[in-house]
Write a protein that holds these residues in place. Structure first.
Motif, PDB file in Angstrom:
ATOM      1  N   GLU A 102       3.982   4.050   7.116  1.00  0.00           N
ATOM      2  CA  GLU A 102       3.447   2.872   6.601  1.00  0.00           C
ATOM      3  C   GLU A 102       2.404   1.820   7.710  1.00  0.00           C
ATOM      4  O   GLU A 102       1.384   1.651   7.609  1.00  0.00           O
ATOM      5  CB  GLU A 102       4.225   1.875   6.109  1.00  0.00           C
ATOM      6  N   CYS A 145       0.854   5.011  -6.254  1.00  0.00           N
ATOM      7  CA  CYS A 145       1.213   3.993  -5.319  1.00  0.00           C
ATOM      8  C   CYS A 145       2.285   4.155  -4.537  1.00  0.00           C
ATOM      9  O   CYS A 145       2.377   3.482  -3.326  1.00  0.00           O
ATOM     10  CB  CYS A 145       1.454   2.507  -6.187  1.00  0.00           C
ATOM     11  N   THR A 181       5.530   3.472  -2.656  1.00  0.00           N
ATOM     12  CA  THR A 181       6.404   2.392  -2.267  1.00  0.00           C
ATOM     13  C   THR A 181       5.580   1.106  -2.477  1.00  0.00           C
ATOM     14  O   THR A 181       6.121   0.131  -2.044  1.00  0.00           O
ATOM     15  CB  THR A 181       7.240   2.497  -1.365  1.00  0.00           C
ATOM     16  N   GLY A 182       4.373   1.255  -2.524  1.00  0.00           N
ATOM     17  CA  GLY A 182       3.466   0.093  -2.632  1.00  0.00           C
ATOM     18  C   GLY A 182       2.800  -0.317  -1.372  1.00  0.00           C
ATOM     19  O   GLY A 182       2.331  -1.423  -1.142  1.00  0.00           O
ATOM     20  N   SER A 183       2.520   0.602  -0.341  1.00  0.00           N
ATOM     21  CA  SER A 183       1.928   0.240   0.792  1.00  0.00           C
ATOM     22  C   SER A 183       0.664  -0.159   0.967  1.00  0.00           C
ATOM     23  O   SER A 183       0.236  -1.022   1.596  1.00  0.00           O
ATOM     24  CB  SER A 183       2.370   1.387   1.937  1.00  0.00           C
ATOM     25  N   ARG A 225       0.556  -3.652  -0.202  1.00  0.00           N
ATOM     26  CA  ARG A 225       1.001  -4.647   0.735  1.00  0.00           C
ATOM     27  C   ARG A 225      -0.038  -4.786   1.981  1.00  0.00           C
ATOM     28  O   ARG A 225      -0.200  -5.929   2.535  1.00  0.00           O
ATOM     29  CB  ARG A 225       2.287  -4.025   1.473  1.00  0.00           C
ATOM     30  N   LEU A 237       0.388  -0.804 -10.876  1.00  0.00           N
ATOM     31  CA  LEU A 237       0.952   0.221 -10.093  1.00  0.00           C
ATOM     32  C   LEU A 237       1.093   1.518 -10.765  1.00  0.00           C
ATOM     33  O   LEU A 237       2.205   1.490 -11.654  1.00  0.00           O
ATOM     34  CB  LEU A 237       2.253  -0.155  -9.329  1.00  0.00           C
ATOM     35  N   ASP A 240       2.278   5.615 -10.914  1.00  0.00           N
ATOM     36  CA  ASP A 240       3.143   6.757 -10.135  1.00  0.00           C
ATOM     37  C   ASP A 240       3.829   7.486 -11.047  1.00  0.00           C
ATOM     38  O   ASP A 240       4.099   7.074 -12.286  1.00  0.00           O
ATOM     39  CB  ASP A 240       3.842   6.089  -8.934  1.00  0.00           C
ATOM     40  N   ALA A 270       8.060  -0.382  -5.066  1.00  0.00           N
ATOM     41  CA  ALA A 270       6.563  -1.087  -5.261  1.00  0.00           C
ATOM     42  C   ALA A 270       6.540  -2.151  -5.922  1.00  0.00           C
ATOM     43  O   ALA A 270       5.823  -3.252  -5.314  1.00  0.00           O
ATOM     44  CB  ALA A 270       5.359   0.117  -5.758  1.00  0.00           C
ATOM     45  N   THR A 284       4.258  -1.857 -13.654  1.00  0.00           N
ATOM     46  CA  THR A 284       4.287  -0.600 -13.220  1.00  0.00           C
ATOM     47  C   THR A 284       3.881   0.460 -14.495  1.00  0.00           C
ATOM     48  O   THR A 284       4.045  -0.175 -15.721  1.00  0.00           O
ATOM     49  CB  THR A 284       5.685   0.022 -12.918  1.00  0.00           C
TER      50      THR A 284
END
Length: 259
Positions: free
Chosen positions: A12, A44, A46-48, A51, A65, A67, A76, A90
């Protein structure tokens, strides 16, 4: 294809340093009169991406999001809760089936390190969905197929070629784009009349946990593709473990003409 949360966490910081801030500034100018923003993040993890981007865009935002891995979606969604004025939901499922109607009401479509896992047909369909829905797209960290190791040695090219061939392999009847993804994506959007800008977004790795894990994966994929390299792999890994690496990627911003 799914990825371990541990690997996504390890990369990340490098991802954040590599992504093009210049393309985000161009995007901000396009979105300046839109508030709140609805953003769809494809693959997505883990949502980096969220962020990294949420604070750079500012204002009130709602992230959708997408996935295939429910475990990653949960991580995420939790990660986005740390941002003020940002909400998230999600969507679990296949990203390759998204069409223009699915993007209705969105202000931006994003993804990170995803395009190499698509086929040419899927990439063309995704570009068409974004353009038909008049939604800008910011696609970051697409592999470019070029690695620079310092110091260089003759075997680098053989492992790079084998890895690139592995990235283009056929999986369940789907031929992956691999390092062809940036060019195919740019061509797909341009053919539909979108304004396309690209920027380099290289990882710059030095001896450490990420360099070690990346190198093992890179060599392992190369050997899987070209078993003749197996006899060289162990010693090659030992020699290259202290090398610095530049792993080239491409970021792309596509702005449909009607935006």
């Amino acid at each position: 294809m799914t990825f371990a949360p541990e690997w996504l966490a390890l990369r990340e910081s490098a991802d954040a340093q590599a992504r093009s801030a210049e393309l985000v500034e161009t995007l901000r100018e396009t979105l300046v009169n839109r508030n709140p923003l609805t953003i769809r993040d494809l693959g997505c993890g883990t949502g980096s991406m969220g962020r990294w981007l949420a604070g750079r865009l500012g204002g009130v935002q709602h992230w959708v999001l997408h996935d295939r891995d429910p475990r990653l979606l949960g991580l995420a969604e939790a990660g986005m809760s740390a941002f003020e004025n940002v909400t998230a939901e999600t969507r679990e499922g296949d990203l390759t089936s998204l069409r223009a109607a699915d993007l209705e009401g969105s202000d931006l479509v994003t993804c990170s390190a995803l395009l190499d896992l698509l086929t040419a047909e899927e990439m063309n369909a995704l570009a068409a969905a974004c353009v038909e829905a008049h939604v800008p797209a910011l696609f970051t960290l697409s592999v470019a197929g070029r690695i620079e190791l310092d110091p260089a040695e003759p075997l680098d090219a053989a492992f790079q070629d084998a890895f690139n061939a592995h990235q283009r392999r056929v999986v369940d009847g789907r031929r992956l784009l691999g390092p062809d993804a940036p060019a195919v994506a740019e061509e797909a959007f341009a053919a539909l009349g979108a304004s396309v800008r690209t920027a380099r977004s290289p990882w710059r790795l030095h001896a450490g946990a990420l360099q070690s894990e990346w190198l093992k994966g890179w060599v392992g994929a190369a050997v899987e593709q070209e078993p003749a390299l197996a006899s060289e792999a162990s010693e090659y890994l030992r020699r290259r473990s202290t090398a610095s690496a530049v792993v080239h990627h491409v970021d792309l911003l596509a702005l449909p003409g009607a935006v």
